[in-house]
Scaffold this active site. Structure first.
Site, mmCIF file in Angstrom:
data_model
loop_
_atom_site.group_PDB
_atom_site.id
_atom_site.type_symbol
_atom_site.label_atom_id
_atom_site.label_comp_id
_atom_site.label_asym_id
_atom_site.label_seq_id
_atom_site.Cartn_x
_atom_site.Cartn_y
_atom_site.Cartn_z
ATOM 1 N N GLU A 15 -21.219 16.871 -34.659
ATOM 2 C CA GLU A 15 -20.290 17.005 -35.887
ATOM 3 C C GLU A 15 -19.553 18.792 -35.221
ATOM 4 O OE1 GLU A 15 -23.713 15.326 -38.640
ATOM 5 O OE2 GLU A 15 -23.649 16.801 -36.355
ATOM 6 N N GLU B 285 -19.238 9.231 -42.788
ATOM 7 C CA GLU B 285 -19.554 9.110 -42.010
ATOM 8 C C GLU B 285 -20.245 7.422 -41.581
ATOM 9 O OE1 GLU B 285 -22.375 13.450 -40.889
ATOM 10 O OE2 GLU B 285 -23.579 12.096 -42.666
ATOM 11 N N SER C 281 -30.834 20.748 -42.117
ATOM 12 C CA SER C 281 -30.684 19.899 -40.741
ATOM 13 C C SER C 281 -29.695 20.012 -39.828
ATOM 14 C CB SER C 281 -31.180 18.529 -40.989
ATOM 15 O OG SER C 281 -30.170 18.315 -41.108
ATOM 16 N N CYS D 209 -26.054 17.130 -34.525
ATOM 17 C CA CYS D 209 -26.191 16.597 -33.498
ATOM 18 C C CYS D 209 -25.127 16.124 -33.014
ATOM 19 C CB CYS D 209 -26.758 15.118 -33.114
ATOM 20 S SG CYS D 209 -25.667 14.288 -34.558
ATOM 21 N N HIS E 175 -23.136 9.853 -46.646
ATOM 22 C CA HIS E 175 -23.936 9.219 -45.166
ATOM 23 C C HIS E 175 -24.326 8.153 -44.856
ATOM 24 C CE1 HIS E 175 -24.100 13.668 -44.358
ATOM 25 N NE2 HIS E 175 -25.945 13.827 -44.523
#
Length: 902
Positions: free
Chosen positions: A509, A641, A348, A507, A540
């Site tokens: 990064e 993240e 993704s 989105c 994550h």
């Protein structure tokens, strides 16, 4: 906003004949209801009526060839498997398409990759078999159930079995999936990763962090690639035949030549052979589509349609071998390469990058020669938008719903600067904006790389696009991005000129790029493309409020009854002691998750080697090394993240104020109130996931005073240093801690601060928090957005709070705002929106994005989703159809503060 205030505003607006129960109709009317071409609208209707479909064609041929090639060099074995899979994909051309090909034989869908991760299919195997055995039934009730989720197949129906809450698979294919998944038990990246992770002495801590949702998921076997920017340079400049010839020449030069390193020099031979194998597979795939187009031409009776099929044949036969000659050929080739890239792995966020600048050479020359008109370009870009929207990512229900929300984050960046520091805006980028205004699809999302050098009319056009309510373009501070590039990649030779080539991967990064010199018809252009590893395959999503919860609960998760961390056994008599334990637990979490992730990704690079993405990005072809051997120019891209930052900040502020400064309550009283959810039901019981409509069960009033005090405690977003300094201190500390972490490439890591959709499930896994947030409700979204309803002093006070720290030292930060459509109505409203955006970015903000929508519209859409199939909202770095979002995220978006004046 209170109901009385909302009613008052509504009555005032209606008195002036302004209806307020809409998403953005007033703003749409300003631009004469911009519409897509008839062709694009027809194909968009096909999309709306198509369900996300999973099938086994690609994995079947991959698996078959992989078994057949047993014993070959791993990278070559994988290349042969990919070649077989691409070569056997069934072509499918929808009538009216001018841009063709897709991930599978279906218009919208994806496929499982059990060689990466198979446990979900094995675990669900019996359940899927039972679903497949059920008698077919096409009742209206069943259609309504999955129809309410747009293209999501949320429940099985007829001959279709629901998988992962999103995809439908024909029941006869289910046994094939289960059988194949079982073949990979003990051999997949996932299983090998688990096997070797267990050798870590603190493996139990890692499992505890995962099972309690302190960490959202393992990236090494879930989404090992993506959140990066693709590079189209080599196919565009040399054509596929040219890359094969290059690889053949290099193969001759390196065969048997170790080049002195004694370690990976010999690998170059195998890599070049793998490149040749894969590209031959891609060429067969393209030519199979050309054959199918030729067949459709032969049976077509309409002369216009017949000519269109003939054109497709010519285009596909040419781009299968040579450099594209026209804008349409270049667009088709880049789209084809993009699909090839995302078919290679579970991906993704394989973002498009600076597309308007990449395709500009063909646009410029076609326009000059009169080969194409601007309207024809816009239509092609509309069709491209639909094709990118059709891309689905196959992942588990937790990843699809809890992270992606069905989106694949194929972000397209506009603006920014050229290599020489001049403006990157051009006429094609304006047409990209125009196409996105006419054909409003969630993909590709647009991001404006805002720079003071960009032309005013270009920025106004982008602001007009934002006003339409699609959520894009998002606005990113180009100066911050280049500063971060220089800081993070200095050790790998980053220059100021090269830093200007960055774009957004995924989105939000920030992803490194480079410039390459492309030659078309004797004219040379400098174009940007990706040149780095995944910028989002690290640790994550650490749930910040959950870490604080465990500090208060002595390391124990009471919801799961798991002792996650070793008990600290400290009385927490001082605020400093709370901070000390928080930092200790946080560092423990990063450390064990980082090492586990390194093991997973190391196994991935050994057995699931990237070949397509490797051959595309500099400097793999030059070095003869794939991504796993650090063939890319920039490799210090892996991150840590986080999620729920502002909920955590507000909670620290409440503790500091109520327990340690004012001594209004003891820490034990706070803990008791949290464990009892301040006297309310859990949000999971109520079925509402924002703070609205929660149900109180305590009738004694025992927790009323403490609950009110927690709600009234200082909150971030109001230009109040009491809360804002907590954010500043945290950000400075987090940056240093992440730099101490080391990826498998022995490179320092950095913070990535976006929520995507994780604030929903991670909030659901978290008890009440000291800021007054109730158990099971979503966290704050983004990283510097205010928690819904707590920003009381206006948007500019929020900007002051958000920029209290230097946002240029980390990969990103995320600011989401919701504006009532009437706030920015008219030309003056457009200017007001641009000025608002400028004011934040000039203060040092990294990112800002908008939902231009009336909350009442969203509430009605939640009740009547079938009436709002085309409604889109901005979540956290991406746009998605409202009806395809889970209820926790819908509730959170509805609850966001809605500004009526800026």
């Amino acid at each position: 906003m209170s109901q009385s205030k909302e009613d008052k505003i509504r009555s005032i607006l209606e008195a002036k004949n302004i209806k307020s129960n809409f998403q953005n109709k007033e703003n749409l009317s300003e631009f004469n209801e911009k519409k897509a071409s008839k062709r694009a609208e027809d194909l968009l209707d096909v999309y709306y009526n198509t369900l996300s479909t999973a099938d086994m064609e690609f994995p079947y041929w991959y698996n078959r060839e992989y078994r057949k090639s047993d014993g070959d060099i791993p990278v070559v074995r994988r290349a042969k498997a990919l070649k077989a899979a691409f070569s056997h994909m069934t072509p499918n051309i929808i009538p009216g398409e001018k841009i063709v090909m897709q991930k599978t034989r279906h218009y919208r869908g994806s496929f499982p990759m059990p060689w990466v991760s198979e446990s979900f299919f094995v675990a669900q195997g019996e359940q899927m078999r039972e679903e497949a055995k059920k008698l077919a039934s096409n009742t209206a009730d069943e259609l309504t159930k999955f129809g309410s989720g747009g293209g999501n197949v949320t429940e099985s129906f007829g001959n279709v079995v629901s998988i992962a809450g999103k995809f439908g698979m024909r029941k006869e294919e289910v046994p094939v999936l289960v059988k194949m998944a079982k073949e990979w038990v003990g051999k997949s990246v996932e299983d090998l990763g688990f096997h070797y992770e267990k050798m870590m002495p603190d493996y139990d801590l890692k499992e505890n962090l995962m099972s309690t949702l302190i960490c959202m998921f393992d990236s090494g076997y879930t989404l090992p690639q993506g959140r990066e920017v693709i590079n189209y340079f080599y196919p565009l400049n040399y054509g596929l035949d040219g890359i094969i010839e290059m690889a053949k020449e290099c193969k001759k030069a390196v065969a048997g030549n170790a080049s002195g390193d004694g370690l990976i020099g010999m690998d170059r031979l195998y890599f070049y052979e793998a490149v040749i194998q894969v590209i031959e597979g891609l060429q067969t795939w393209i030519l199979n589509y050309a054959k199918h187009a030729k067949y459709l031409e032969s049976i077509e009776t309409d002369l216009e349609a017949k000519k269109e099929y003939s054109d497709l044949v010519e285009i596909l036969e040419h781009i299968a071998h040579k450099q594209p000659r026209t804008f349409r050929e270049a667009l088709q080739l880049t789209y084809t390469i993009h699909i090839a890239s995302v078919n290679e792995d579970a991906i993704s966020g394989m973002s498009i990058g600076r597309f308007g600048q990449i395709l500009y050479p063909w646009y410029e020359q076609d326009i000059e020669k009169g080969l194409i008109t601007k309207e024809e370009v816009i239509e092609l870009l509309e069709l491209y938008r639909i094709k990118i929207t059709c891309i689905d990512c196959f992942a588990s229900a937790g990843v699809n719903g809890g992270v992606l929300s069905g989106n694949t984050f194929n972000t397209l960046s506009i603006g920014g600067l050229k290599e020489d520091g001049s403006t990157g805006a051009n006429e094609l980028e304006e047409l990209l904006l125009e196409a996105s205004m006419r054909c409003r699809t969630p993909q590709p999302s647009l991001t404006m790389l805002y720079d003071e050098k960009l032309p005013e009319d270009f920025l106004m056009k982008a602001a007009e696009c934002t006003k339409l309510g699609s959520g894009y373009p998002a606005w990113v501070n180009n100066s911050n991005g280049t500063t971060f590039m220089m800081k993070q990649f200095a050790d790998e030779g980053m220059t100021v000129e090269e830093a200007r080539a960055f774009a957004l991967g995924g989105c939000l990064e920030t992803s490194p790029g480079c410039w390459k010199q492309l030659t078309l018809n004797g004219k040379t252009y400098s174009i940007a493309g990706g040149a780095g590893q995944s910028a989002g395959s690290g640790v994550h999503f650490i749930a910040n409020p959950k870490i604080l919860e465990l500090v208060l609960m002595n390391g124990k998760d009471y919801r799961m009854n798991i002792q996650v961390f070793e008990p600290h056994n400290k009385p927490l008599d001082t605020y400093e002691e709370v901070i000390e334990v928080f930092k200790d637990y946080y560092k423990q979490a990063i450390n064990v998750l980082e090492r586990a992730n390194n093991i997973e990704l190391d196994i991935w690079r050994k057995f699931d080697t990237s070949i397509i993405n490797s051959l595309l990005k500099p400097d793999c072809l030059d070095k003869g090394q794939h991504i796993g051997n650090m063939g890319y120019r920039y490799n210090a891209t892996l991150n840590v993240e986080t999620c729920g930052t502002v909920t955590m900040v507000n909670s620290f502020a409440a503790l500091k104020k109520l327990v340690y400064d004012d001594k209004a309550f003891t820490i034990e009283e706070i803990k008791d109130a949290i464990l009892n959810n301040f006297g309310f039901k859990d949000a999971l019981e109520v079925g509402n996931y924002s703070m609205a409509d929660q149900v109180k069960v305590d009738k004694t009033g025992k927790y009323d005073a403490i609950y009110k005090a927690c709600l009234d405690a200082p909150k971030y977003g109001n230009n109040d240093l009491y809360a804002d300094n907590i954010l500043k201190n945290y950000e400075v500390w987090l940056s240093k801690v992440c730099e101490e972490a080391q990826s498998l490439y022995a490179k320092k890591m950095y913070p990535c601060q976006i929520s995507v959709s994780t604030h929903g499930p991670q909030g659901a896994a978290t008890l009440a928090t000291p800021d007054g947030r109730l158990s099971g409700t979503t966290y704050s979204d983004g990283s510097v957005s205010a928690y819904a309803g707590t920003d009381k002093n206006g948007v500019y006070a929020l900007f002051e709070s958000a920029t209290i720290w230097d946002q240029a030292v980390v990969q990103n930060s995320q600011m989401n705002l919701k504006l009532h459509p009437t706030t920015i109505k008219g030309q003056q409203g457009t200017k007001k929106l641009l000025d608002l955006t400028r004011s934040y970015l000039r203060k040092g903000g990294f990112h800002i994005q908008y939902n231009v929508v009336d909350s009442e519209t969203l509430k009605d859409a939640q009740k009547n989703p079938d009436n709002y199939r085309q409604l889109m909202v901005r979540v956290a770095g991406f746009t998605q159809y409202w009806c395809e979002l889970g209820k926790p995220i819908q509730d959170e978006v509805i609850a966001r503060t809605e500004y009526e004046g800026v």
